[in-house]
Design an enzyme around this catalytic site. Structure first.
Site, mmCIF file in Angstrom:
data_model
loop_
_atom_site.group_PDB
_atom_site.id
_atom_site.type_symbol
_atom_site.label_atom_id
_atom_site.label_comp_id
_atom_site.label_asym_id
_atom_site.label_seq_id
_atom_site.Cartn_x
_atom_site.Cartn_y
_atom_site.Cartn_z
ATOM 1 C CG ASP A 34 -7.224 14.363 11.695
ATOM 2 O OD1 ASP A 34 -7.304 14.759 12.946
ATOM 3 O OD2 ASP A 34 -8.690 14.037 11.386
ATOM 4 C CG HIS B 110 3.449 -1.447 -10.454
ATOM 5 N ND1 HIS B 110 4.496 -2.427 -9.559
ATOM 6 C CD2 HIS B 110 4.563 -0.405 -10.568
ATOM 7 C CE1 HIS B 110 5.232 -2.237 -9.199
ATOM 8 N NE2 HIS B 110 5.670 -1.328 -9.589
ATOM 9 C CE1 TYR C 115 -5.291 4.225 1.061
ATOM 10 C CE2 TYR C 115 -2.818 4.327 1.683
ATOM 11 C CZ TYR C 115 -3.696 4.449 0.356
ATOM 12 O OH TYR C 115 -3.215 4.003 -0.861
#
Length: 292
Positions: A73, A158, A190
């Site tokens: 991919d 963060h 994702y």
């Protein structure tokens, strides 16, 4: 030989000898079938092919009717961002791990590809996202994504403070590790890992999926793909970036916004005639099986 495709490009960045073997097998088979073949320059160099037409991705996009991407991919995403700018069909032979976008089984690739070349295939149009990092007095930095655009810290993880505007109207603010803006194609990548919804490829929609938000009320949001998304940031922040398909990173400087919208062009992705999106979900991602 039929006339569905006359000129075929061979594309990919082989990392293993087996992938390179597939490139060579494909090249020799297409030539034996009488097709005009253009080989991506790096592949021709790796295979030590002499006196054969070669080209960049852009040149293949301009000259070929069909591009065959050999790899996983990641290879498909990298090639497709360029090939989508041209009127070319794209199909993939899976030589990676998951192969969600590369349909053809390497063990049966020639038979499956033969059927496609004879006109037995399904065609889909997959839209891309365009991401711009911009400020009024600075030149824009632009990239595109097939799967997703991700806002994230540049180096050390963060929390980020930012505001999201949709079509220039304030939508929400957030304190989180970042934000995933995904196409339907990327909804199984994702975005899925972050708890985003699965969108079927034909939907004209974009998802906004928070990454580790510091609130219990943050939820994924689905909006129309014609919308423009603007991200604005607190001045008190460390370095930030946006990444496109986890392959291209654009830094965000102080005072800059990020604009994300649907691209003007799309990817012409084709599949074998027996392709089923839901079957792919089942076989590749372990989607639930039939009971009876």
């Amino acid at each position: 030989m039929n006339n569905h495709f006359k000129c075929i490009g061979i594309v990919g960045h082989p990392r293993h000898p087996t992938a390179l073997t597939t490139h060579e097998m494909l090249y020799r088979w297409l030539c034996a079938q009488g097709y005009e073949v253009i080989v991506e320059q790096q592949i021709a160099h790796e295979l030590q092919l002499k006196n054969v037409p070669t080209g960049t991705l852009a040149e293949i996009g301009q000259q070929a009717d069909l591009a065959v991407v050999v790899g996983g991919d990641g290879n498909m995403l990298g090639a497709a961002r360029t090939l989508a700018r041209y009127n070319i069909n794209v199909i993939g032979i899976n030589r990676g791990n998951l192969g969600f976008l590369t349909d053809l089984d390497p063990d049966n690739a020639l038979q499956q590809l033969s059927d496609v070349l004879e006109g037995r295939y399904i065609s889909e149009k997959r839209f891309l996202l365009e991401a711009q990092v911009c400020q009024q007095d600075r030149q824009k930095r632009i990239s595109t994504a097939i799967n997703e655009v991700v806002l994230h810290p540049g180096k050390v993880a963060h929390m980020i403070e930012f505001e999201v505007y949709i079509d220039e109207t304030f939508a929400f603010s957030q304190r989180s590790d970042g934000l995933i803006i995904s196409t339907p194609t990327g909804s199984t990548a994702y975005s899925l890992s972050a708890g985003g919804p699965i969108l079927t490829p034909s939907l004209d929609a974009i998802t906004l999926v928070p990454m580790f938000p510091h609130t219990l009320s943050a939820r994924p949001l689905v909006i129309n793909s014609s919308s423009t998304i603007r991200l604005r940031f607190s001045h008190r922040r460390s370095d930030l970036e946006i990444s496109c398909d986890s392959q291209i990173a654009l830094p965000i400087q102080e005072g800059e916004d990020v604009l994300i919208r649907r691209c003007d062009y799309h990817l012409n992705l084709i599949h074998p005639k027996d392709y089923s999106y839901f079957n792919t979900l089942s076989t590749k991602l372990g989607w639930s099986k039939k009971l009876f």
